[in-house]
Design a protein around this motif. Structure first.
Motif, PDB file in Angstrom:
ATOM      1  N   SER A  12       0.824  -1.211   0.000  1.00 60.62           N
ATOM      2  CA  SER A  12       0.000   0.000   0.000  1.00 60.62           C
ATOM      3  C   SER A  12       0.860   1.264   0.000  1.00 60.62           C
ATOM      4  CB  SER A  12      -0.964   0.002   1.186  1.00 60.62           C
ATOM      5  OG  SER A  12      -0.250   0.107   2.407  1.00 60.62           O
ATOM      6  N   CYS A  13       2.112   1.148   0.394  1.00 61.44           N
ATOM      7  CA  CYS A  13       3.037   2.286   0.410  1.00 61.44           C
ATOM      8  C   CYS A  13       3.694   2.519  -0.949  1.00 61.44           C
ATOM      9  CB  CYS A  13       4.150   2.055   1.429  1.00 61.44           C
ATOM     10  SG  CYS A  13       3.592   1.908   3.111  1.00 61.44           S
ATOM     11  N   PHE A  14       3.634   1.546  -1.844  1.00 62.69           N
ATOM     12  CA  PHE A  14       4.381   1.622  -3.096  1.00 62.69           C
ATOM     13  C   PHE A  14       4.061   2.846  -3.950  1.00 62.69           C
ATOM     14  CE2 PHE A  14       5.442  -3.216  -3.371  1.00 62.69           C
ATOM     15  CZ  PHE A  14       6.212  -3.097  -2.228  1.00 62.69           C
ATOM     16  N   PRO A  15       2.802   3.198  -4.157  1.00 61.19           N
ATOM     17  CA  PRO A  15       2.538   4.385  -4.991  1.00 61.19           C
ATOM     18  C   PRO A  15       3.167   5.662  -4.430  1.00 61.19           C
ATOM     19  CG  PRO A  15       0.545   3.088  -4.778  1.00 61.19           C
ATOM     20  CD  PRO A  15       1.552   2.513  -3.821  1.00 61.19           C
ATOM     21  N   SER A  16       3.116   5.835  -3.115  1.00 65.78           N
ATOM     22  CA  SER A  16       3.702   7.048  -2.540  1.00 65.78           C
ATOM     23  C   SER A  16       5.225   7.010  -2.589  1.00 65.78           C
ATOM     24  CB  SER A  16       3.213   7.275  -1.105  1.00 65.78           C
ATOM     25  OG  SER A  16       3.611   6.225  -0.262  1.00 65.78           O
ATOM     26  N   ILE A  17       5.819   5.825  -2.484  1.00 70.97           N
ATOM     27  CA  ILE A  17       7.280   5.697  -2.599  1.00 70.97           C
ATOM     28  C   ILE A  17       7.713   6.073  -4.014  1.00 70.97           C
ATOM     29  CG2 ILE A  17       9.194   4.044  -2.635  1.00 70.97           C
ATOM     30  CD1 ILE A  17       7.713   2.544  -0.344  1.00 70.97           C
ATOM     31  N   GLU A  18       7.011   5.561  -5.006  1.00 68.91           N
ATOM     32  CA  GLU A  18       7.354   5.888  -6.396  1.00 68.91           C
ATOM     33  C   GLU A  18       7.231   7.384  -6.658  1.00 68.91           C
ATOM     34  OE1 GLU A  18       6.340   1.863  -8.884  1.00 68.91           O
ATOM     35  OE2 GLU A  18       4.711   3.297  -8.590  1.00 68.91           O
ATOM     36  N   LYS A  19       6.175   7.968  -6.167  1.00 69.52           N
ATOM     37  CA  LYS A  19       5.950   9.400  -6.386  1.00 69.52           C
ATOM     38  C   LYS A  19       7.013  10.245  -5.685  1.00 69.52           C
ATOM     39  CE  LYS A  19       2.441  12.957  -5.976  1.00 69.52           C
ATOM     40  NZ  LYS A  19       1.092  13.276  -5.538  1.00 69.52           N
ATOM     41  N   LYS A  20       7.295   9.931  -4.436  1.00 73.70           N
ATOM     42  CA  LYS A  20       8.224  10.743  -3.648  1.00 73.70           C
ATOM     43  C   LYS A  20       9.678  10.576  -4.076  1.00 73.70           C
ATOM     44  CE  LYS A  20       9.489  12.057   1.012  1.00 73.70           C
ATOM     45  NZ  LYS A  20       9.155  11.983   2.422  1.00 73.70           N
ATOM     46  N   TYR A  21      10.083   9.348  -4.423  1.00 74.34           N
ATOM     47  CA  TYR A  21      11.495   9.079  -4.687  1.00 74.34           C
ATOM     48  C   TYR A  21      11.827   8.915  -6.172  1.00 74.34           C
ATOM     49  CZ  TYR A  21      11.507   8.691   0.316  1.00 74.34           C
ATOM     50  OH  TYR A  21      11.347   8.963   1.645  1.00 74.34           O
ATOM     51  N   GLY A  22      10.816   8.952  -7.046  1.00 76.58           N
ATOM     52  CA  GLY A  22      11.042   9.012  -8.484  1.00 76.58           C
ATOM     53  C   GLY A  22      11.560   7.761  -9.174  1.00 76.58           C
ATOM     54  N   ARG A  23      11.473   6.632  -8.508  1.00 78.72           N
ATOM     55  CA  ARG A  23      11.890   5.365  -9.128  1.00 78.72           C
ATOM     56  C   ARG A  23      10.751   4.372  -9.005  1.00 78.72           C
ATOM     57  NH1 ARG A  23      17.788   3.407  -6.906  1.00 78.72           N
ATOM     58  NH2 ARG A  23      19.013   5.029  -7.906  1.00 78.72           N
ATOM     59  N   PRO A  24      10.595   3.518  -9.993  1.00 80.11           N
ATOM     60  CA  PRO A  24       9.579   2.471  -9.854  1.00 80.11           C
ATOM     61  C   PRO A  24       9.990   1.464  -8.773  1.00 80.11           C
ATOM     62  CG  PRO A  24      10.728   2.264 -11.954  1.00 80.11           C
ATOM     63  CD  PRO A  24      11.260   3.487 -11.285  1.00 80.11           C
ATOM     64  N   ILE A  25       9.023   0.809  -8.201  1.00 85.57           N
ATOM     65  CA  ILE A  25       9.279  -0.166  -7.137  1.00 85.57           C
ATOM     66  C   ILE A  25      10.222  -1.263  -7.623  1.00 85.57           C
ATOM     67  CG2 ILE A  25       8.194  -1.917  -5.658  1.00 85.57           C
ATOM     68  CD1 ILE A  25       7.798   1.099  -4.833  1.00 85.57           C
ATOM     69  N   GLY A  26      10.057  -1.690  -8.850  1.00 86.26           N
ATOM     70  CA  GLY A  26      10.941  -2.723  -9.403  1.00 86.26           C
ATOM     71  C   GLY A  26      12.405  -2.324  -9.367  1.00 86.26           C
ATOM     72  N   ALA A  27      12.687  -1.055  -9.604  1.00 86.53           N
ATOM     73  CA  ALA A  27      14.074  -0.573  -9.564  1.00 86.53           C
ATOM     74  C   ALA A  27      14.621  -0.640  -8.141  1.00 86.53           C
ATOM     75  CB  ALA A  27      14.157   0.848 -10.100  1.00 86.53           C
ATOM     76  N   TRP A  28      13.801  -0.262  -7.177  1.00 89.48           N
ATOM     77  CA  TRP A  28      14.238  -0.350  -5.771  1.00 89.48           C
ATOM     78  C   TRP A  28      14.472  -1.807  -5.386  1.00 89.48           C
ATOM     79  CZ3 TRP A  28      16.176   3.662  -3.636  1.00 89.48           C
ATOM     80  CH2 TRP A  28      15.678   4.933  -3.882  1.00 89.48           C
ATOM     81  N   GLN A  29      13.583  -2.685  -5.809  1.00 92.85           N
ATOM     82  CA  GLN A  29      13.727  -4.086  -5.440  1.00 92.85           C
ATOM     83  C   GLN A  29      14.932  -4.736  -6.120  1.00 92.85           C
ATOM     84  OE1 GLN A  29       9.680  -5.497  -6.016  1.00 92.85           O
ATOM     85  NE2 GLN A  29       9.244  -5.113  -3.862  1.00 92.85           N
ATOM     86  N   GLU A  30      15.256  -4.331  -7.327  1.00 95.33           N
ATOM     87  CA  GLU A  30      16.475  -4.832  -7.977  1.00 95.33           C
ATOM     88  C   GLU A  30      17.714  -4.354  -7.220  1.00 95.33           C
ATOM     89  OE1 GLU A  30      17.216  -7.068 -10.349  1.00 95.33           O
ATOM     90  OE2 GLU A  30      15.081  -7.511 -10.209  1.00 95.33           O
ATOM     91  N   LEU A  31      17.683  -3.123  -6.755  1.00 95.02           N
ATOM     92  CA  LEU A  31      18.781  -2.580  -5.962  1.00 95.02           C
ATOM     93  C   LEU A  31      18.956  -3.403  -4.686  1.00 95.02           C
ATOM     94  CD1 LEU A  31      20.776  -0.165  -5.955  1.00 95.02           C
ATOM     95  CD2 LEU A  31      19.060   1.082  -4.649  1.00 95.02           C
ATOM     96  N   ILE A  32      17.850  -3.750  -4.056  1.00 93.43           N
ATOM     97  CA  ILE A  32      17.887  -4.575  -2.841  1.00 93.43           C
ATOM     98  C   ILE A  32      18.460  -5.950  -3.161  1.00 93.43           C
ATOM     99  CG2 ILE A  32      16.422  -5.763  -1.148  1.00 93.43           C
ATOM    100  CD1 ILE A  32      14.565  -3.216  -1.387  1.00 93.43           C
ATOM    101  N   ARG A  33      17.991  -6.562  -4.237  1.00 91.34           N
ATOM    102  CA  ARG A  33      18.479  -7.902  -4.623  1.00 91.34           C
ATOM    103  C   ARG A  33      19.970  -7.904  -4.937  1.00 91.34           C
ATOM    104  NH1 ARG A  33      13.678  -7.565  -7.750  1.00 91.34           N
ATOM    105  NH2 ARG A  33      12.020  -8.771  -6.778  1.00 91.34           N
ATOM    106  N   SER A  34      20.474  -6.810  -5.470  1.00 89.81           N
ATOM    107  CA  SER A  34      21.885  -6.746  -5.850  1.00 89.81           C
ATOM    108  C   SER A  34      22.802  -6.374  -4.682  1.00 89.81           C
ATOM    109  CB  SER A  34      22.082  -5.756  -6.997  1.00 89.81           C
ATOM    110  OG  SER A  34      21.844  -4.437  -6.557  1.00 89.81           O
ATOM    111  N   SER A  35      22.234  -6.008  -3.569  1.00 93.26           N
ATOM    112  CA  SER A  35      23.032  -5.634  -2.402  1.00 93.26           C
ATOM    113  C   SER A  35      23.680  -6.872  -1.779  1.00 93.26           C
ATOM    114  CB  SER A  35      22.131  -4.963  -1.359  1.00 93.26           C
ATOM    115  OG  SER A  35      22.840  -4.797  -0.145  1.00 93.26           O
ATOM    116  N   PRO A  36      24.885  -6.733  -1.256  1.00 93.67           N
ATOM    117  CA  PRO A  36      25.507  -7.860  -0.564  1.00 93.67           C
ATOM    118  C   PRO A  36      24.879  -8.104   0.823  1.00 93.67           C
ATOM    119  CG  PRO A  36      26.948  -5.953  -0.481  1.00 93.67           C
ATOM    120  CD  PRO A  36      25.786  -5.584  -1.358  1.00 93.67           C
ATOM    121  N   LEU A  37      24.081  -7.157   1.288  1.00 95.50           N
ATOM    122  CA  LEU A  37      23.427  -7.318   2.587  1.00 95.50           C
ATOM    123  C   LEU A  37      22.298  -8.330   2.463  1.00 95.50           C
ATOM    124  CD1 LEU A  37      23.220  -3.530   3.481  1.00 95.50           C
ATOM    125  CD2 LEU A  37      24.927  -5.180   4.264  1.00 95.50           C
ATOM    126  N   THR A  38      22.064  -9.090   3.541  1.00 92.65           N
ATOM    127  CA  THR A  38      21.041 -10.137   3.477  1.00 92.65           C
ATOM    128  C   THR A  38      19.999 -10.038   4.579  1.00 92.65           C
ATOM    129  OG1 THR A  38      22.437 -11.624   4.776  1.00 92.65           O
ATOM    130  CG2 THR A  38      22.588 -11.783   2.367  1.00 92.65           C
TER     131      THR A  38
END
Length: 68
Positions: A12-38
């Protein structure tokens, strides 16, 4: 039923995250997946400190669930 009523939980937060931070949710999730943090809270802290991202918990939950 409106779109806002249909979406519950972290997504439910995704639309406001996209609007406020200017990236689609998929881009944020790819960034998370590529992080060495687990670990969830490590990723949340990283998103907040490195990217100034609020609602980081909502973004981290789905990619971590996929990897388990």
């Amino acid at each position: 039923m409106t779109e806002k009523q249909a979406v519950k939980g972290p997504a439910s937060c995704f639309p406001s995250i996209e609007k406020k931070y200017g990236r689609p949710i998929g881009a944020w999730q790819e960034l998370i997946r590529s992080s060495p943090l687990t670990k969830h809270m490590e990723l949340v802290a990283w998103l907040k400190s490195e990217h100034g991202l609020g609602h980081a918990n909502a973004l981290v939950a789905a990619p971590l669930a996929e990897s388990r």
